[in-house]
Design a protein around this motif. Structure first.
Motif, PDB file in Angstrom:
ATOM      1  N   ASN A  34       0.787  -1.237   0.000  1.00 25.43           N
ATOM      2  CA  ASN A  34       0.000   0.000   0.000  1.00 25.43           C
ATOM      3  C   ASN A  34       0.819   1.287   0.000  1.00 25.43           C
ATOM      4  O   ASN A  34       0.350   2.323   0.454  1.00 25.43           O
ATOM      5  CB  ASN A  34      -1.012  -0.004   1.138  1.00 25.43           C
ATOM      6  CG  ASN A  34      -2.187  -0.893   0.799  1.00 25.43           C
ATOM      7  OD1 ASN A  34      -2.112  -1.742  -0.082  1.00 25.43           O
ATOM      8  ND2 ASN A  34      -3.278  -0.711   1.487  1.00 25.43           N
ATOM      9  N   TRP A  77     -10.913  -6.393  -8.336  1.00 26.47           N
ATOM     10  CA  TRP A  77     -10.131  -5.156  -8.268  1.00 26.47           C
ATOM     11  C   TRP A  77     -10.042  -4.477  -9.637  1.00 26.47           C
ATOM     12  O   TRP A  77      -9.813  -3.269  -9.705  1.00 26.47           O
ATOM     13  CB  TRP A  77      -8.729  -5.422  -7.706  1.00 26.47           C
ATOM     14  CG  TRP A  77      -7.909  -6.350  -8.548  1.00 26.47           C
ATOM     15  CD1 TRP A  77      -7.813  -7.703  -8.418  1.00 26.47           C
ATOM     16  CD2 TRP A  77      -7.099  -6.002  -9.673  1.00 26.47           C
ATOM     17  NE1 TRP A  77      -6.985  -8.214  -9.383  1.00 26.47           N
ATOM     18  CE2 TRP A  77      -6.526  -7.196 -10.172  1.00 26.47           C
ATOM     19  CE3 TRP A  77      -6.792  -4.813 -10.304  1.00 26.47           C
ATOM     20  CZ2 TRP A  77      -5.690  -7.213 -11.273  1.00 26.47           C
ATOM     21  CZ3 TRP A  77      -5.945  -4.827 -11.400  1.00 26.47           C
ATOM     22  CH2 TRP A  77      -5.397  -6.025 -11.867  1.00 26.47           C
ATOM     23  N   ASP A 117     -10.605   1.769  -0.651  1.00 23.31           N
ATOM     24  CA  ASP A 117     -11.359   0.510  -0.688  1.00 23.31           C
ATOM     25  C   ASP A 117     -12.858   0.673  -0.478  1.00 23.31           C
ATOM     26  O   ASP A 117     -13.585  -0.318  -0.497  1.00 23.31           O
ATOM     27  CB  ASP A 117     -10.801  -0.477   0.332  1.00 23.31           C
ATOM     28  CG  ASP A 117      -9.593  -1.217  -0.199  1.00 23.31           C
ATOM     29  OD1 ASP A 117      -9.484  -1.379  -1.432  1.00 23.31           O
ATOM     30  OD2 ASP A 117      -8.743  -1.643   0.613  1.00 23.31           O
ATOM     31  N   SER A 120     -14.558  -0.552  -3.485  1.00 18.16           N
ATOM     32  CA  SER A 120     -14.347  -2.003  -3.541  1.00 18.16           C
ATOM     33  C   SER A 120     -15.306  -2.725  -2.594  1.00 18.16           C
ATOM     34  O   SER A 120     -15.842  -3.781  -2.932  1.00 18.16           O
ATOM     35  CB  SER A 120     -12.897  -2.339  -3.187  1.00 18.16           C
ATOM     36  OG  SER A 120     -12.644  -3.704  -3.407  1.00 18.16           O
ATOM     37  N   TYR A 136     -14.509  -7.663   4.611  1.00 19.55           N
ATOM     38  CA  TYR A 136     -13.464  -7.145   3.731  1.00 19.55           C
ATOM     39  C   TYR A 136     -13.052  -5.747   4.163  1.00 19.55           C
ATOM     40  O   TYR A 136     -11.868  -5.440   4.299  1.00 19.55           O
ATOM     41  CB  TYR A 136     -13.967  -7.125   2.282  1.00 19.55           C
ATOM     42  CG  TYR A 136     -13.052  -6.373   1.352  1.00 19.55           C
ATOM     43  CD1 TYR A 136     -11.935  -6.984   0.800  1.00 19.55           C
ATOM     44  CD2 TYR A 136     -13.291  -5.036   1.036  1.00 19.55           C
ATOM     45  CE1 TYR A 136     -11.078  -6.286  -0.044  1.00 19.55           C
ATOM     46  CE2 TYR A 136     -12.446  -4.331   0.203  1.00 19.55           C
ATOM     47  CZ  TYR A 136     -11.342  -4.962  -0.336  1.00 19.55           C
ATOM     48  OH  TYR A 136     -10.496  -4.258  -1.148  1.00 19.55           O
ATOM     49  N   SER A 139     -11.283  -5.711   7.688  1.00 15.42           N
ATOM     50  CA  SER A 139      -9.950  -6.328   7.639  1.00 15.42           C
ATOM     51  C   SER A 139      -8.952  -5.483   6.852  1.00 15.42           C
ATOM     52  O   SER A 139      -7.739  -5.596   7.055  1.00 15.42           O
ATOM     53  CB  SER A 139     -10.022  -7.735   7.038  1.00 15.42           C
ATOM     54  OG  SER A 139     -10.352  -7.676   5.667  1.00 15.42           O
ATOM     55  N   GLY A 140      -9.438  -4.600   5.984  1.00 16.92           N
ATOM     56  CA  GLY A 140      -8.555  -3.761   5.184  1.00 16.92           C
ATOM     57  C   GLY A 140      -8.179  -2.447   5.828  1.00 16.92           C
ATOM     58  O   GLY A 140      -7.332  -1.707   5.286  1.00 16.92           O
ATOM     59  N   PHE A 143      -4.450  -1.595   6.162  1.00 20.51           N
ATOM     60  CA  PHE A 143      -3.849  -1.323   4.856  1.00 20.51           C
ATOM     61  C   PHE A 143      -4.281   0.043   4.319  1.00 20.51           C
ATOM     62  O   PHE A 143      -3.483   0.764   3.725  1.00 20.51           O
ATOM     63  CB  PHE A 143      -4.218  -2.426   3.855  1.00 20.51           C
ATOM     64  CG  PHE A 143      -3.615  -3.746   4.196  1.00 20.51           C
ATOM     65  CD1 PHE A 143      -2.292  -4.026   3.865  1.00 20.51           C
ATOM     66  CD2 PHE A 143      -4.349  -4.710   4.859  1.00 20.51           C
ATOM     67  CE1 PHE A 143      -1.718  -5.245   4.175  1.00 20.51           C
ATOM     68  CE2 PHE A 143      -3.784  -5.930   5.185  1.00 20.51           C
ATOM     69  CZ  PHE A 143      -2.470  -6.200   4.849  1.00 20.51           C
ATOM     70  N   ASP A 144      -5.541   0.392   4.530  1.00 21.38           N
ATOM     71  CA  ASP A 144      -6.038   1.686   4.071  1.00 21.38           C
ATOM     72  C   ASP A 144      -5.373   2.833   4.830  1.00 21.38           C
ATOM     73  O   ASP A 144      -5.064   3.876   4.239  1.00 21.38           O
ATOM     74  CB  ASP A 144      -7.558   1.766   4.211  1.00 21.38           C
ATOM     75  CG  ASP A 144      -8.270   0.801   3.279  1.00 21.38           C
ATOM     76  OD1 ASP A 144      -7.710   0.488   2.216  1.00 21.38           O
ATOM     77  OD2 ASP A 144      -9.388   0.369   3.608  1.00 21.38           O
ATOM     78  N   HIS A 147      -2.007   3.121   3.330  1.00 21.12           N
ATOM     79  CA  HIS A 147      -2.145   3.714   2.001  1.00 21.12           C
ATOM     80  C   HIS A 147      -2.323   5.228   2.111  1.00 21.12           C
ATOM     81  O   HIS A 147      -1.656   6.005   1.422  1.00 21.12           O
ATOM     82  CB  HIS A 147      -3.322   3.061   1.289  1.00 21.12           C
ATOM     83  CG  HIS A 147      -3.429   3.372  -0.164  1.00 21.12           C
ATOM     84  ND1 HIS A 147      -4.464   2.910  -0.925  1.00 21.12           N
ATOM     85  CD2 HIS A 147      -2.669   4.103  -1.013  1.00 21.12           C
ATOM     86  CE1 HIS A 147      -4.329   3.325  -2.166  1.00 21.12           C
ATOM     87  NE2 HIS A 147      -3.236   4.071  -2.241  1.00 21.12           N
TER      88      HIS A 147
END
Length: 175
Positions: A34, A77, A117, A120, A136, A139-140, A143-144, A147
């Motif tokens: 990310n 994606w 996301d 997404s 989703y 759990s992201g 990472f976000d 990012h």
């Protein structure tokens, strides 16, 4: 600049080269989760070269990534890339100018990375239902956050110098 209704060979070449540069930057940073320069490069190109070229570059970049998926595998994606990257160029057109400071660019690109996301999760909601989409999305979050932070820092340090250099190149090209 692109003239209404007229696309020149120069426009096509500029979009192709910038999309290839953006794709190369994506590949180089792929091992670092990310952290990417795609957002920054699309923003700089859009600010200096205009929305039409920015959107075209985003679409060519997304298409290059789809071609890459024939090697690494496809997923939902792909739809996200065709949504997020052109959307970024529109947001840049609305919120940034050549004279915008690095803080403004850093905030915009940081928020874009943080919320990357969200579309997404919407796609996953439509395809797989609410439980999968919520799982989703939650759990992201780490990472976000990464990012968004990485986009903020890269824009903070690189936005103004890149805009200045690309503007010089544009002026030289148009002589």
């Amino acid at each position: 600049m692109m003239k209404k209704g007229k696309v020149t060979i120069r426009d096509i070449a500029l979009v192709a080269v910038w999309a290839a540069l953006t794709f190369a930057a994506k590949l180089v940073l792929a091992p670092v989760a990310n952290v990417e320069l795609v957002s920054l490069l699309l923003a700089v190109f859009t600010v200096v070269m205009g929305l039409e070229r920015g959107v075209c570059t985003a679409l060519v970049f997304a298409t290059l990534s789809v071609v890459e998926s024939t090697y690494y595998g496809a997923g939902d994606w792909i739809v996200l890339y065709y949504i997020n990257w052109p959307l970024l160029t529109v947001l840049v057109k609305i919120f940034l100018r050549k004279t915008s400071g690095e803080i403004r660019a850093a905030v915009l690109l940081g928020l874009f990375g943080l919320l990357f996301d969200v579309p997404s999760a919407g796609i996953k909601l439509a395809l797989f239902g609410p439980a999968y989409a919520a799982t989703y999305f939650v759990s992201g979050i780490p990472f976000d956050v990464m990012h968004g932070a990485a986009n903020f820092v890269t824009a903070l340090f690189l936005y103004r110098p890149l805009v200045r250099q690309l503007e010089k190149a544009r002026q030289h090209m148009e002589r």
